[in-house]
Motif scaffolding. Sequence first.
Motif, PDB file in Angstrom:
ATOM      1  N   GLU A   1      44.490  28.227  45.561  1.00 13.12           N
ATOM      2  CA  GLU A   1      45.071  30.138  44.830  1.00 13.12           C
ATOM      3  C   GLU A   1      45.782  29.683  43.594  1.00 13.12           C
ATOM      4  O   GLU A   1      46.384  28.454  44.310  1.00 13.12           O
ATOM      5  CB  GLU A   1      45.539  30.924  46.363  1.00 13.12           C
ATOM      6  CG  GLU A   1      44.547  31.991  46.339  1.00 13.12           C
ATOM      7  CD  GLU A   1      44.491  32.885  45.288  1.00 13.12           C
ATOM      8  OE1 GLU A   1      44.975  33.236  44.380  1.00 13.12           O
ATOM      9  OE2 GLU A   1      43.016  33.689  45.194  1.00 13.12           O
ATOM     10  N   VAL A   2      45.542  29.939  43.226  1.00 12.08           N
ATOM     11  CA  VAL A   2      46.044  29.925  41.774  1.00 12.08           C
ATOM     12  C   VAL A   2      47.588  30.907  41.710  1.00 12.08           C
ATOM     13  O   VAL A   2      48.668  30.887  41.030  1.00 12.08           O
ATOM     14  CB  VAL A   2      45.663  30.138  40.214  1.00 12.08           C
ATOM     15  CG1 VAL A   2      44.403  29.060  40.154  1.00 12.08           C
ATOM     16  CG2 VAL A   2      44.754  31.876  40.907  1.00 12.08           C
TER      17      VAL A   2
ATOM     18  N   GLY B   1      39.888  30.194  46.202  1.00 14.39           N
ATOM     19  CA  GLY B   1      40.390  31.468  46.002  1.00 14.39           C
ATOM     20  C   GLY B   1      40.600  31.775  46.811  1.00 14.39           C
ATOM     21  O   GLY B   1      39.466  33.089  47.113  1.00 14.39           O
TER      22      GLY B   1
ATOM     23  N   ARG C   1      33.847  32.997  47.238  1.00 12.33           N
ATOM     24  CA  ARG C   1      33.892  34.133  47.707  1.00 12.33           C
ATOM     25  C   ARG C   1      33.551  35.563  46.525  1.00 12.33           C
ATOM     26  O   ARG C   1      35.470  35.599  46.427  1.00 12.33           O
ATOM     27  CB  ARG C   1      33.816  34.236  48.917  1.00 12.33           C
ATOM     28  CG  ARG C   1      33.549  35.567  49.030  1.00 12.33           C
ATOM     29  CD  ARG C   1      34.166  35.947  51.055  1.00 12.33           C
ATOM     30  NE  ARG C   1      33.331  37.199  51.440  1.00 12.33           N
ATOM     31  CZ  ARG C   1      33.879  38.378  50.409  1.00 12.33           C
ATOM     32  NH1 ARG C   1      35.256  38.461  49.697  1.00 12.33           N
ATOM     33  NH2 ARG C   1      33.775  40.024  51.508  1.00 12.33           N
ATOM     34  N   LEU C   2      33.209  35.756  45.375  1.00 11.42           N
ATOM     35  CA  LEU C   2      33.618  36.864  44.605  1.00 11.42           C
ATOM     36  C   LEU C   2      35.140  36.034  43.266  1.00 11.42           C
ATOM     37  O   LEU C   2      35.826  36.737  43.713  1.00 11.42           O
ATOM     38  CB  LEU C   2      34.242  37.789  45.285  1.00 11.42           C
ATOM     39  CG  LEU C   2      33.649  37.976  46.139  1.00 11.42           C
ATOM     40  CD1 LEU C   2      34.202  39.906  46.817  1.00 11.42           C
ATOM     41  CD2 LEU C   2      32.136  38.803  45.578  1.00 11.42           C
ATOM     42  N   VAL C   3      34.520  34.564  42.945  1.00 15.86           N
ATOM     43  CA  VAL C   3      35.673  33.645  42.754  1.00 15.86           C
ATOM     44  C   VAL C   3      34.873  33.652  41.028  1.00 15.86           C
ATOM     45  O   VAL C   3      35.857  33.514  40.285  1.00 15.86           O
ATOM     46  CB  VAL C   3      36.051  32.601  43.460  1.00 15.86           C
ATOM     47  CG1 VAL C   3      36.983  31.711  41.973  1.00 15.86           C
ATOM     48  CG2 VAL C   3      36.827  33.460  44.327  1.00 15.86           C
TER      49      VAL C   3
ATOM     50  N   HIS D   1      35.799  34.044  38.309  1.00 11.45           N
ATOM     51  CA  HIS D   1      37.573  35.016  37.143  1.00 11.45           C
ATOM     52  C   HIS D   1      37.553  33.539  36.928  1.00 11.45           C
ATOM     53  O   HIS D   1      38.662  32.528  36.202  1.00 11.45           O
ATOM     54  CB  HIS D   1      37.727  34.464  38.930  1.00 11.45           C
ATOM     55  CG  HIS D   1      37.932  35.815  38.991  1.00 11.45           C
ATOM     56  ND1 HIS D   1      38.655  36.680  37.647  1.00 11.45           N
ATOM     57  CD2 HIS D   1      37.947  36.557  40.694  1.00 11.45           C
ATOM     58  CE1 HIS D   1      38.864  37.632  39.233  1.00 11.45           C
ATOM     59  NE2 HIS D   1      38.084  37.826  39.879  1.00 11.45           N
TER      60      HIS D   1
ATOM     61  N   LEU E   1      50.061  34.675  47.309  1.00 19.18           N
ATOM     62  CA  LEU E   1      48.577  35.364  47.255  1.00 19.18           C
ATOM     63  C   LEU E   1      48.439  33.497  48.565  1.00 19.18           C
ATOM     64  O   LEU E   1      48.108  33.747  50.042  1.00 19.18           O
ATOM     65  CB  LEU E   1      46.715  34.866  47.112  1.00 19.18           C
ATOM     66  CG  LEU E   1      46.723  36.676  46.850  1.00 19.18           C
ATOM     67  CD1 LEU E   1      46.014  36.491  45.478  1.00 19.18           C
ATOM     68  CD2 LEU E   1      46.455  37.739  47.106  1.00 19.18           C
TER      69      LEU E   1
ATOM     70  N   ALA F   1      44.364  24.608  40.041  1.00 16.15           N
ATOM     71  CA  ALA F   1      44.735  25.341  39.276  1.00 16.15           C
ATOM     72  C   ALA F   1      43.115  26.126  38.093  1.00 16.15           C
ATOM     73  O   ALA F   1      42.930  25.859  38.790  1.00 16.15           O
ATOM     74  CB  ALA F   1      45.460  23.696  38.044  1.00 16.15           C
TER      75      ALA F   1
HETATM   76  C1  SAM Z   1      38.438  38.291  43.718  1.00 17.56           C
HETATM   77  S1  SAM Z   1      39.111  37.575  44.739  1.00 17.56           S
HETATM   78  C2  SAM Z   1      38.396  36.847  45.999  1.00 17.56           C
HETATM   79  C3  SAM Z   1      39.874  36.242  47.191  1.00 17.56           C
HETATM   80  C4  SAM Z   1      38.612  35.552  48.645  1.00 17.56           C
HETATM   81  N1  SAM Z   1      38.003  34.730  47.852  1.00 17.56           N
HETATM   82  C5  SAM Z   1      38.038  37.028  48.749  1.00 17.56           C
HETATM   83  O1  SAM Z   1      36.843  37.471  49.116  1.00 17.56           O
HETATM   84  O2  SAM Z   1      38.310  37.962  49.552  1.00 17.56           O
HETATM   85  C6  SAM Z   1      39.325  36.107  43.567  1.00 17.56           C
HETATM   86  C7  SAM Z   1      40.425  35.121  43.694  1.00 17.56           C
HETATM   87  O3  SAM Z   1      40.156  34.058  43.041  1.00 17.56           O
HETATM   88  C8  SAM Z   1      41.778  33.414  42.407  1.00 17.56           C
HETATM   89  N2  SAM Z   1      41.120  32.350  41.750  1.00 17.56           N
HETATM   90  C9  SAM Z   1      40.312  32.818  40.542  1.00 17.56           C
HETATM   91  N3  SAM Z   1      40.759  31.201  39.563  1.00 17.56           N
HETATM   92  C10 SAM Z   1      41.613  30.190  40.986  1.00 17.56           C
HETATM   93  C11 SAM Z   1      41.030  29.063  40.105  1.00 17.56           C
HETATM   94  N4  SAM Z   1      40.604  28.606  39.185  1.00 17.56           N
HETATM   95  N5  SAM Z   1      41.277  28.414  41.866  1.00 17.56           N
HETATM   96  C12 SAM Z   1      41.723  28.952  42.255  1.00 17.56           C
HETATM   97  N6  SAM Z   1      42.121  30.623  42.805  1.00 17.56           N
HETATM   98  C13 SAM Z   1      41.293  30.922  41.653  1.00 17.56           C
HETATM   99  C14 SAM Z   1      42.422  34.622  42.188  1.00 17.56           C
HETATM  100  O4  SAM Z   1      43.327  34.294  42.052  1.00 17.56           O
HETATM  101  C15 SAM Z   1      42.239  36.083  42.987  1.00 17.56           C
HETATM  102  O5  SAM Z   1      42.414  35.087  44.203  1.00 17.56           O
END
Ligand code: SAM
Length: 217
Positions: free
Chosen positions: A84-85, A60, A128-130, A133, A89, A111
């Motif tokens: 990334e999904v 992410g 990080r912060l993912v 989600h 981005l 995915a």
């Molecule tokens: C709050 S942002 C954090 C982005 C980055 N890690 C940062 O710290 O700046 C969360 C990100 O997670 C991605 N995301 C959510 N679910 C995901 C998944 N299953 N696999 C990859 N990326 C994912 C979202 O698209 C989003 O860009």
Amino acid sequence: MSPRWKRRSAVLLLVVAGLIALAAAQLPYVPFVHGTRAQEVERLAEWLEVRPGTRIADLGAGKGTYAVALARRVGPEGRVYATEVDDELLAGIRRSAAEAKLSNVEAIRGAVSSTRLPEGCCDALFSRLVYHHLTEARDINADVFRALRPGGRYLVIDFEPGSLLDWIAGSETAERHGGHGTPTETVLREAKAAGFQVLRGPEPWRGRTYAVLFERP
Ligand SMILES: C[S@@+](CC[C@H](N)C(=O)[O-])C[C@H]1O[C@@H](n2cnc3c(N)ncnc32)[C@H](O)[C@@H]1O
């Protein structure tokens, strides 16, 4: 301006400043107030034992800021997988890596329930912060386990629910996690269930965020 209007303006300014301060205090972190990006990259590198040649994944990766910074550290012998999904981005990550003349960054379309990382690709992986989600955290944790080599490190950085964000920003897991964020107990329980062992933490990371470091046995 009359003295009365001056007084009113001052009160209004104070109220606005107070509201901004309150909102900022509720954010996961406030840049510069809670340290700089460079300091965070340093800390990431330390916790994940990043050196020239290390293979690392950023799950992410968002805009790819941290993936690109770490790609400079691992050098041409190392590799950074940025998943990334979000396709826009993902394109941005590829652009940033190209602009930085880095050929060791691989952007991967992740995915909801799979990282799509190659098996055993990595010495370390961080999100990080993912985590808040991840609607399919069980599948993702199992997949992270598969993507790491034995002894590989898995770092989760997230924040506790219970801030203004509960009200102003929706998240996919808010109902399950009791608000916007992830309780540390949830991360610990779910990562352990996937087979990880706790190596360090939970410890405060930046601002309101925390970090937990796991190891694949
Ligand atoms: C709050 S942002 C954090 C982005 C980055 N890690 C940062 O710290 O700046 C969360 C990100 O997670 C991605 N995301 C959510 N679910 C995901 C998944 N299953 N696999 C990859 N990326 C994912 C979202 O698209 C989003 O860009």
